[in-house]
Design an enzyme around this catalytic site. Sequence first.
Site, PDB file in Angstrom:
ATOM      1  N   TRP B 326      44.777  36.496  44.220  1.00 32.12           N
ATOM      2  CA  TRP B 326      44.014  37.747  44.084  1.00 32.12           C
ATOM      3  C   TRP B 326      43.077  37.936  45.283  1.00 32.12           C
ATOM      4  O   TRP B 326      42.859  39.051  45.754  1.00 32.12           O
ATOM      5  CB  TRP B 326      43.195  37.702  42.787  1.00 32.12           C
ATOM      6  CG  TRP B 326      42.295  38.893  42.598  1.00 32.12           C
ATOM      7  CD1 TRP B 326      42.619  40.075  42.017  1.00 32.12           C
ATOM      8  CD2 TRP B 326      40.922  39.030  43.014  1.00 32.12           C
ATOM      9  NE1 TRP B 326      41.540  40.933  42.032  1.00 32.12           N
ATOM     10  CE2 TRP B 326      40.494  40.309  42.637  1.00 32.12           C
ATOM     11  CE3 TRP B 326      40.020  38.177  43.650  1.00 32.12           C
ATOM     12  CZ2 TRP B 326      39.199  40.766  42.880  1.00 32.12           C
ATOM     13  CZ3 TRP B 326      38.736  38.635  43.901  1.00 32.12           C
ATOM     14  CH2 TRP B 326      38.342  39.913  43.519  1.00 32.12           C
ATOM     15  N   HIS B 327      42.535  36.810  45.779  1.00 30.94           N
ATOM     16  CA  HIS B 327      41.573  36.908  46.880  1.00 30.94           C
ATOM     17  C   HIS B 327      42.204  37.385  48.177  1.00 30.94           C
ATOM     18  O   HIS B 327      41.528  37.986  49.008  1.00 30.94           O
ATOM     19  CB  HIS B 327      40.885  35.558  47.105  1.00 30.94           C
ATOM     20  CG  HIS B 327      39.767  35.329  46.157  1.00 30.94           C
ATOM     21  ND1 HIS B 327      39.967  34.827  44.892  1.00 30.94           N
ATOM     22  CD2 HIS B 327      38.433  35.553  46.268  1.00 30.94           C
ATOM     23  CE1 HIS B 327      38.799  34.749  44.276  1.00 30.94           C
ATOM     24  NE2 HIS B 327      37.850  35.186  45.088  1.00 30.94           N
ATOM     25  N   GLY B 328      43.461  37.072  48.391  1.00 30.66           N
ATOM     26  CA  GLY B 328      44.063  37.532  49.637  1.00 30.66           C
ATOM     27  C   GLY B 328      45.507  37.115  49.756  1.00 30.66           C
ATOM     28  O   GLY B 328      45.945  36.150  49.120  1.00 30.66           O
ATOM     29  N   PHE B 466      39.034  41.604  50.145  1.00 28.69           N
ATOM     30  CA  PHE B 466      39.846  41.201  48.992  1.00 28.69           C
ATOM     31  C   PHE B 466      40.157  42.416  48.131  1.00 28.69           C
ATOM     32  O   PHE B 466      40.718  42.355  47.113  1.00 28.69           O
ATOM     33  CB  PHE B 466      39.133  40.130  48.178  1.00 28.69           C
ATOM     34  CG  PHE B 466      38.667  38.976  49.032  1.00 28.69           C
ATOM     35  CD1 PHE B 466      39.518  38.443  49.990  1.00 28.69           C
ATOM     36  CD2 PHE B 466      37.407  38.464  48.920  1.00 28.69           C
ATOM     37  CE1 PHE B 466      39.098  37.403  50.804  1.00 28.69           C
ATOM     38  CE2 PHE B 466      36.979  37.420  49.721  1.00 28.69           C
ATOM     39  CZ  PHE B 466      37.829  36.893  50.661  1.00 28.69           C
TER      40      PHE B 466
END
Lengths: 366, 466
Positions: B326-328, B466
Site C-alpha cells: 500500500w505504501h508504494g 503513497f
Amino acid sequence: MSETQNDLKIDKQSKRFCQIFLISWLGAFGLIFLTNYIVNPYGDYGTTFFRPLVQTARNDKVYLLSQLNTKPKGVIIGSSRVMRMEPDYLKSIFGYDFFNFGVNSAMPEDYLAILRHYEKRCGKPPEMAILGVDIYSFTDALPMDSRLANCPELFDNLTELQGDSVQKWKTQFTRHRKLVKENLKFYMLKDSLRSLKLELWDGGKGDANNEFISNGMMVDRLTKKQNADGTFDLAKEIEFHKSDYARRYNGFDSLSKIRCEYFETFLQECYEKNIKLLVFLTPLHPELISDLEEKTTFKHRREEVITYLNDQCGKKHVRFYEFSKIDSFQGIADDFHDGVHATVMNNRRIINCMIPRISGKKNNAF
Amino acid sequence: MLFNSYIFVLAFLPIVLLVWWSPLLNTRFRLISLVIASYTFYGWWDYRFVALLFISTLIDYRCGQLIHKSILKNRRLFWLVVSLISNLGILGFFKYSGFFAKSINSLTAWIAGGGEIPVPDIILPAGISFYTFQTMSFSIDVYRRQARPTESFWHFAAYVSMFPQLIAGPIVRYTEIESQLRSIPEKINQNQFARGIYFFVIGMVQKVLFADLIAAAFEPLMENYQSLAFVGSWFCMLGYTCQLYFDFAGYSNMAVGLGLMLGFSFPQNFNSPYQATNISDFWRRWHMTLSSWLRDYLFIPLGGSHGKHFRTLRNLVIVMFLGGLWHGANWTFVIWGLYHGGLLAAYFAIRSWKKIEIPSLIGRWVTFLLVVVGWVIFRSSDMTMCGNILASMIGLHGMYGSPEDWTVIQKSLPLLISLLFIVFCIPNAWNWNFKPRWQTAVVLGSLLALCVLRFSTESPFLYFQF
C-alpha cells in the site's frame, strides 16, 4: 460553578485565545517586516540606519559621486573586476580626475544606466570612459540584477526597460510585491539579526573588509591583512570560482540579444556625445580559464564575445583590447585576489597596455 | 496545494473558513462550498485528477445506495464487488501497473532472457491510496450494515474529498464522521476552534521546524550513501526516523486541527510511536488509522487471531505484506512490509509460547532499533542501497567517514539529539492538557509566523507519494 457557567467561561476564554492568536500572528509578521525594513540587510529598501551585509556598490557609488565637489571628467565602468582600477593612476596619465563606477555583477544595462546617471549628475557627459567588459555579462541565464532595480538613481535612466506608464506601474508593482515577499522570508530575518549583531555588538566589523574610497576605488583590507598574516590562499579562492563559474557557463549558450542591444546603445551614446571610450575584456586567472575551457562553453563564448566586440567597436571607431588572458597585457598570475579579480598591479598593467605612452612616465607600473 | 505554503495559509484557509462559517449560507451550500474548496485544493497539483476523484466518489456513492437498498444478499454482494473492483482497479492502474510491468519484465529477462511488456508512464495522483481506502471502508460498512448511506451526494462528496485529510489521512471511516456531517454546527464552537488552532500550529512546527530542518541536515549525506561510515549511516537513519515521524505526524495534526476549525473531529493518527515497548504496540501507535483499517477490513476477515497459531502468523504476514505494498509500488516496500509482518509474527509466537516480562526501557530500545532497521529498507530505492546502508550501520565501512561528513554531523548533532529527546520523552500533542490561555496564543501565533517565514523552501510531505 454549574456546567453551563463553566462552558460559558471556557467559550469566552477560547474566543479570547483565538483573538490573541490572530493578533500575535499578525503582530509577529509586522515586527519581522519592520525589523527587516529598518535593518535592510541587503540594501533593498533605501533605509540607512545600519550597514547592509552585502556590497551595495550601485547605491554607494551613486552616493560617492554626489559627494564630490569637483566632478571627474573620466569614468571607469564595469563589474567588480574593475573596482581596483585606480582613478589616481589614470589622473597621472590624463591629468584629470576619474571616478571608479565599477559595480557588482555589472551587465550592459548597468553600463548604460551608469553613463546616463553620470551625465545627469555631472551636468555633461564624461570626456573619457574606460569600460571593462566581462565575457559572462552577455549571458541570458541571469536576469537583471535586483540591486540595479533597487537603485532608482540608476534604474530610472533605463527607460527602455520601463516602457509606457502601464508597464512602468506593472514593473513597480512586481518589484514591490517581490520586496514584500522577500521581506517575509526566514533568511532575511536571520540576516537582519546578523546585521544587528554586527552593528550593535561587534562594532560594525562585518563590512570593514571592503570599502570604497571617495573616488570610487575599492580598498581590499581583508586580502591585505591575509597577505600580512601569510594566510592568503589564492589556490583556495580560485577553487571557489571554478565551481561557481562552471555553473554559470553551463546555462550560457549564446549571446543575449537584449544585452547586445544595451551594449550597442551604450556605444552609440558614447559616439554621439563624443566620449573617448576604451573597451577591454577583463582578465581571468589562467588556472580558471583552463578549467572553464575544459568543462564549459567558455572557449566558444569567449571567441563569440571577442568577435562581437571587435565588430561593434570597429563600427564606432572605439578601441577594443582583448585582455581576457594575462599574456595579452603582460599580467602576472599571482597578482589576483581570486579567480576573477585582478589586483591593483595587474590593473596598472592593463592601463599601461591600453595607453602605451605611459611607459616613459614616472608612475610607470613596472 | 500544500498546508505549508503561502497560498494555503494566507489565502485559501482564511477564505474557506470565512465562507464555511458564514451565517448567510445554509447547510447544503456550506457542504457544496466545502466540496468546491476541496476539489480546488486537490486540483492545485494537477486538475486532471479532479475527474478521477469525482468518478471514484460517484461510483461509491451509487454502490453504497444500491447495497443498502438491495434485499437479496447476492445482489448486495454484487454491488460491493463492483465498488471494490472499481476502487482497486483505479488504485492498481495508477499505482501498480508500472511496477507490475517492470517486475514481469525483470522476471522474464531472468528466466528466458527477454520479454518486454511496455511499462506505462503514469503519474500517481496525490492521496489516491488514502481516499480509495476511505471509500472502500464506506462500501464495506454499508454492506455489513454498520453504516447507512446518505441520500445527499454533497454530503458523501464532502466526506471523500474533505481537504484536511484528503491527501495523507488520517483515514477517516464514514461511520466516524457520518453523524458529524448530518448535524453540522451553524455557529463556531470557540473551544473547538481554539483546539484546532493548537493542533494546526503544532503540526506545522513538526513539519516545518523539525522534519524539514533535520532532512536538510542528513539528505546531502544520503546522496552519497555509498561512502557513509558507521557514524554517518546512523546519523542519517536516525535523522530519517525523526523526519518521517514529524513529517507524517505533523500532517496528521494539521489535518486534525483544520478539521476542528471546520467543526469536525478526526481520529488520532499517531500516539508517540517511538515510545512503543514492543512491535505490536508500535503498530497500535504508528499510522493508527491505517493499522485499524488493515485490522478491521483485512486481518479479521482473514480469521484474525482466533484460529490456529500458524493461521494467525500467516494472517499477520499477509496483512503487513499488503500494508507494505500500500505504501508504494516498489519491492523495498514489499520487503519492508514482510519484515514487519515477520517481526509481528515472531512477537506473537514468543508471546504465545511463553509470557516473558521485558523491562519497558529495554523493550522500547529494542523496538526502536528494529523500527530504524525497517526504515532503512523503507528509505532505500533498491536493495543494493539498503544493503549498503545496513553494512555501514554495522561498521563494515569504517567508523567516522570523511572529514566533510564528520563536520556536517557535528553541526547537526544537537538538532538530532533534541528531536530524539522529543520523540522519546515528550508527550504528543494529544496528551497535553491544552487550555486556551493567552500565553499559549502568543506562543502559537509567533511560532506560526516563524513557520510561514520558512515556506520559501517548498517541501512536500513524505506521505504524499503513497
